[in-house]
Design a protein around this motif. Structure first.
Motif, short mmCIF file in Angstrom:
data_model
loop_
_atom_site.label_atom_id
_atom_site.label_comp_id
_atom_site.label_asym_id
_atom_site.label_seq_id
_atom_site.Cartn_x
_atom_site.Cartn_y
_atom_site.Cartn_z
N ASP A 16 0.83 -1.20 0.00
CA ASP A 16 0.00 0.00 0.00
C ASP A 16 0.87 1.25 0.00
O ASP A 16 0.86 2.05 0.93
CB ASP A 16 -0.92 -0.02 1.23
CG ASP A 16 -1.93 1.11 1.20
OD1 ASP A 16 -2.20 1.62 0.09
OD2 ASP A 16 -2.44 1.48 2.26
N ASP A 17 1.66 1.40 -1.06
CA ASP A 17 2.51 2.58 -1.14
C ASP A 17 2.92 2.79 -2.59
O ASP A 17 2.73 1.92 -3.44
CB ASP A 17 3.76 2.43 -0.26
CG ASP A 17 4.18 3.75 0.37
OD1 ASP A 17 3.85 4.80 -0.22
OD2 ASP A 17 4.80 3.73 1.44
N LEU A 18 3.49 3.95 -2.86
CA LEU A 18 3.93 4.31 -4.21
C LEU A 18 5.35 4.85 -4.11
O LEU A 18 5.63 5.73 -3.31
CB LEU A 18 3.00 5.37 -4.81
CG LEU A 18 3.45 6.01 -6.13
CD1 LEU A 18 3.55 4.99 -7.23
CD2 LEU A 18 2.48 7.13 -6.52
N VAL A 19 6.25 4.29 -4.93
CA VAL A 19 7.63 4.74 -4.97
C VAL A 19 7.93 5.24 -6.38
O VAL A 19 7.70 4.52 -7.35
CB VAL A 19 8.62 3.61 -4.59
CG1 VAL A 19 10.06 4.11 -4.67
CG2 VAL A 19 8.31 3.08 -3.19
N GLN A 20 8.42 6.46 -6.47
CA GLN A 20 8.78 7.06 -7.75
C GLN A 20 10.25 7.47 -7.71
O GLN A 20 10.71 8.09 -6.75
CB GLN A 20 7.94 8.32 -8.03
CG GLN A 20 6.44 8.08 -8.00
CD GLN A 20 5.88 7.86 -9.39
OE1 GLN A 20 6.57 7.38 -10.28
NE2 GLN A 20 4.63 8.22 -9.59
N ILE A 21 11.01 7.09 -8.75
CA ILE A 21 12.41 7.48 -8.87
C ILE A 21 12.59 8.14 -10.23
O ILE A 21 12.29 7.53 -11.26
CB ILE A 21 13.35 6.26 -8.74
CG1 ILE A 21 13.11 5.54 -7.40
CG2 ILE A 21 14.81 6.69 -8.85
CD1 ILE A 21 13.85 4.22 -7.28
N ASP A 22 13.06 9.37 -10.24
CA ASP A 22 13.23 10.09 -11.50
C ASP A 22 14.32 9.44 -12.36
O ASP A 22 14.11 9.16 -13.54
CB ASP A 22 13.58 11.56 -11.25
CG ASP A 22 12.42 12.32 -10.64
OD1 ASP A 22 11.28 11.83 -10.72
OD2 ASP A 22 12.65 13.40 -10.07
#
Length: 762
Positions: free
Chosen positions: A384-390
């Motif tokens: 239940d989470d969101l990880v974003q890496i540019d």
């Protein structure tokens, strides 16, 4: 001697002052000792009893000292159902305390408070009830203190039900300045305000899970920086039985860790936040080892994961100057640095990282023994989470793969540059074999060396790609040994391949794993430039009698999704050499200026319909005459039906000398003006048409040495063949040709051509 009157007065005043001071101090201490216990008993509505050994107020110093303080639950408190604390404090010193305000107004004001050698135990229960007394006690309405110091504290937090020590702090020291507690701060998450602080301790141990313990041998904290020494996350291997521990035990060690520019607190009364300008550590060591004694069953049910970080966090940069990893004695990172920029976690929303950069890592993989492939049970994980890496990038990396006890090098490369853009990880991507999505990728490597096994090495000059295209330059497939040694190593007669190509390019390709975790590869175009390929077959070893599938069946039975719309072979050379025990030297067939276009290269995996596979070849046969071939089949046709046609024009028969004389011990003369064939067949039988237009055809046969002519047999042979077709194209319908299933498709094609030659020449 008699004192003068004025001296008597002065002496009297001094004595009177001492008496008054002593009397006042005695009275004040008497009042404190008389009334303070009653006040504490009357006003203390907490579930704890507070006792002390002595209390003393020094009037001149305005200093209140309390010794041997003890706190423990009241007899009426049901400690078996709630969390509670108990402990002792060796001494409390309160400097310049306003004793009158404390007694009458219940307002504690002081220049400083020193809490010396507190020893506190906290017993937590699963109910997580907060039964700790509010600070200060109910009879104190407000506190204003310029400085509070805690010296040589020892704190232990235990889980009461299992009697497990969760956290422990040794020799804790702290100094807080400008402390204020009042009605306006009482209900806040931190129930007081402060202006400055300094905190340190000798060691901290914390049980982060049933299998892992965090240890820190020294912490220093101020309003701007946190520094630690010898930080380690260790598996609980000290337990008598490792059976209850996980299959994987993780160790993380860092000699020091510095957090600079720290700021933390609460917003909206309940939401915690933490800001750090820079996290820095010189070395991080990570070790993952297998727990062979573990009897824990692998998780098969759905597991629920909380948010990665349940609070707001911002970190400008994280710098690990050197990182070393040992995972199961298989995967290693021997050196390299790791840098993260712009880390931002929004609680209940997402974790966002600007850039992750690994610089000059040396990556190793060692396979000690061949592992049996087993299909792992799929685990449904609720993330239940969101990880974003540019951007995730690798700069000047190297990779080496070894195997066996002697650590034979399998793959080795250096100069790895790679970059992934817009990486996305969430509940939908996590269960996939590749647990992330990304929008852009670029990569390149310098020379690659690949030991493919017993017989061949692969060398690649350079590999580079971006997004949906990549190019492999100077590809070479090279035998490890010379031909004689290779043939002696074969159990059965087999081909020896030597292949070099200038470049291999994939255009608009995609790859990955489908919903069933099955690999797929698709591309619009694959181009191979300037191939120089040699195939050598020595027929002296025993013949392999296994059935050889046709190409349509090989494609049909590929166990994954393959779909390439076009394969191009450009400006290439193909040589085939064959040798047997009777040959003087290998016979060689050469296809120069070889160009081919192969359309619709598909596998049959989960397909009910595919377009027809077509192969169009243009080459110069024996570097002497143009050759064109069209070949097609449908991979889903289980009879392996095919169609193949071709033409050769203006072929001088003498060009066959490199193949016929050393191998067949024969030579030909004359000219083949046109050869045409059109065959169709399946995996059992083939038929079709064969046509020739030739003139001045002549055959010469040689003895065993391949040099002396067999004149009589040559004459007999030439009597049997037709020397020309009188300028006309002679076409025949060839008799049915039965396939030899133990031989390849090209043997099948040769049998069809041979049948056509028999029917046209003889």
């Amino acid at each position: 001697m008699h004192l003068k009157k004025k001296y008597k007065i002065i002496l009297f005043i001094l004595v009177l002052g001492v008496v008054l001071y002593g009397s006042s101090q005695w009275i004040i201490n008497s009042l404190i000792n008389q009334y303070l216990p009653d006040i504490i008993v009357e006003k203390n509505d907490s579930p704890y009893e507070l006792t002390y050994e002595t209390v003393h107020y020094a009037l001149a110093e305005r200093k209140l000292t309390v010794k041997e303080i003890k706190i423990h639950p009241k007899a009426t408190t049901a400690v078996d159902t709630i969390s509670y604390i108990k402990g002792s404090i060796n001494q409390i010193d309160i400097q310049q305390v306003g004793i009158w305000d404390l007694i009458k107004r219940h307002h504690l004001t002081a220049q400083g408070i020193s809490i010396i050698q507190p020893d506190i135990q906290v017993y937590e229960r699963q109910t997580k009830q907060d039964t700790t007394p509010k600070v200060p006690l109910q009879f104190i309405k407000a506190i204003d203190i310029k400085s509070i110091a805690v010296k040589q504290a020892h704190v232990v937090i235990q889980q009461a039900e299992r009697n497990i020590r969760l956290h422990e702090v040794h020799n804790f020291n702290a100094q807080l300045k400008g402390i204020h507690f009042g009605v306006e701060t009482r209900d806040k998450p931190i129930p007081f305000t402060y202006k400055d602080y300094i905190i340190s301790c000798d060691s901290v141990t914390s049980l982060v899970s049933d299998a892992q313990q965090l240890s820190i041998h020294g912490i220093e904290v101020n309003t701007n920086q946190i520094s630690t020494k010898r930080l380690s996350l260790l598996p609980l291997t000290a337990s008598k039985d490792k059976a209850d521990l996980p299959h994987r035990l993780v160790t993380i060690e860092a000699p020091s860790l510095v957090l600079k520019g720290t700021d933390w607190g609460y917003k909206n009364q309940t939401d915690f936040y933490l800001h750090i300008d820079q996290v820095q550590t010189p070395i991080v060591d990570v070790t993952v080892e297998a727990n062979m004694l573990s009897t824990q069953k692998k998780e098969t049910k759905t597991s629920v994961s909380a948010k990665l970080l349940p609070f707001d966090l911002t970190i400008h940069s994280i710098d690990m100057d050197s990182i070393r990893v040992n995972s199961l004695n298989e995967w290693f990172v021997n050196q390299g640095s790791l840098h993260l920029k712009r880390v931002s976690n929004k609680a209940k929303e997402e974790l966002h990282i600007g850039t992750i950069t690994a610089k000059q890592p040396e990556l190793y993989f060692h396979q000690a023994q061949q592992k049996q492939k087993t299909k792992a049970a799929k685990v449904d994980v609720f993330f239940d989470d969101l990880v974003q890496i540019d951007t995730l990038s690798l700069e000047q990396g190297s990779f080496t793969s070894t195997k066996g006890k002697d650590r034979t090098v399998v793959i080795q490369t250096k100069g790895i540059q790679a970059s992934f853009e817009n990486i996305h990880l969430d509940a939908q991507t996590l269960p996939n074999k590749i647990p992330v999505r990304y929008n852009g990728i670029s990569f390149s490597t310098e020379a690659i060396q690949w030991n493919t096994g017993q017989f061949y090495d692969i060398k690649i000059g350079k590999l580079q790609g971006k997004n949906t295209s990549f190019t492999c330059s100077d590809f070479e497939l090279i035998p490890k040994y010379n031909r004689k040694k290779m043939v002696r190593m074969f159990r059965y007669a087999d081909d020896i391949f030597t292949l070099k190509t200038k470049s291999i390019t994939f255009s608009n390709y995609t790859w990955g794993f489908d919903a069933q975790d099955v690999f797929f590869l698709q591309a619009d175009n694959v181009r191979l430039d300037q191939i120089n390929a040699n195939i050598y077959r020595d027929k002296t070893p025993p013949f392999n009698m296994s059935i050889k599938p046709l190409f349509s069946k090989k494609l049909r039975e590929i166990p994954f999704t393959l779909g390439i719309q076009k394969v191009q072979i450009v400006n290439s050379t193909l040589e085939y050499e064959e040798y047997d025990a009777n040959a003087i030297a290998p016979g060689k067939l050469t296809f120069g200026n070889f160009n081919a276009v192969i359309q619709n290269v598909y596998s049959g995996y989960q397909r009910k319909q595919v377009p027809r596979t077509t192969i169009a070849v243009d080459a110069r046969f024996m570097n002497a005459a143009p050759l064109h071939v069209d070949w097609s089949f449908n991979i889903l046709n289980k009879s392996d039906a095919f169609q193949i046609s071709g033409t050769i024009q203006n072929f001088p028969a003498t060009a066959m000398q490199p193949f016929l004389q050393p191998y067949v011990k024969a030579s030909t003369e004359g000219n083949l003006d046109l050869v045409k064939f059109n065959f169709s067949g399946d995996n059992k039988v083939a038929t079709g048409t064969f046509a020739m237009n030739y003139h001045d055809l002549k055959v010469t046969l040689y003895r065993k040495n391949g040099e002396k002519k067999r004149k009589i047999l040559s004459k007999v042979g030439n009597w049997l063949i037709h020397k020309n077709t009188a300028g006309e194209l002679k076409e025949v319908n060839i008799k049915k040709v039965n396939r030899i299933e133990e031989k390849s498709f090209f043997n099948y094609l040769w049998l069809c051509i041979l049948q056509g030659l028999k029917q046209t020449i003889l």
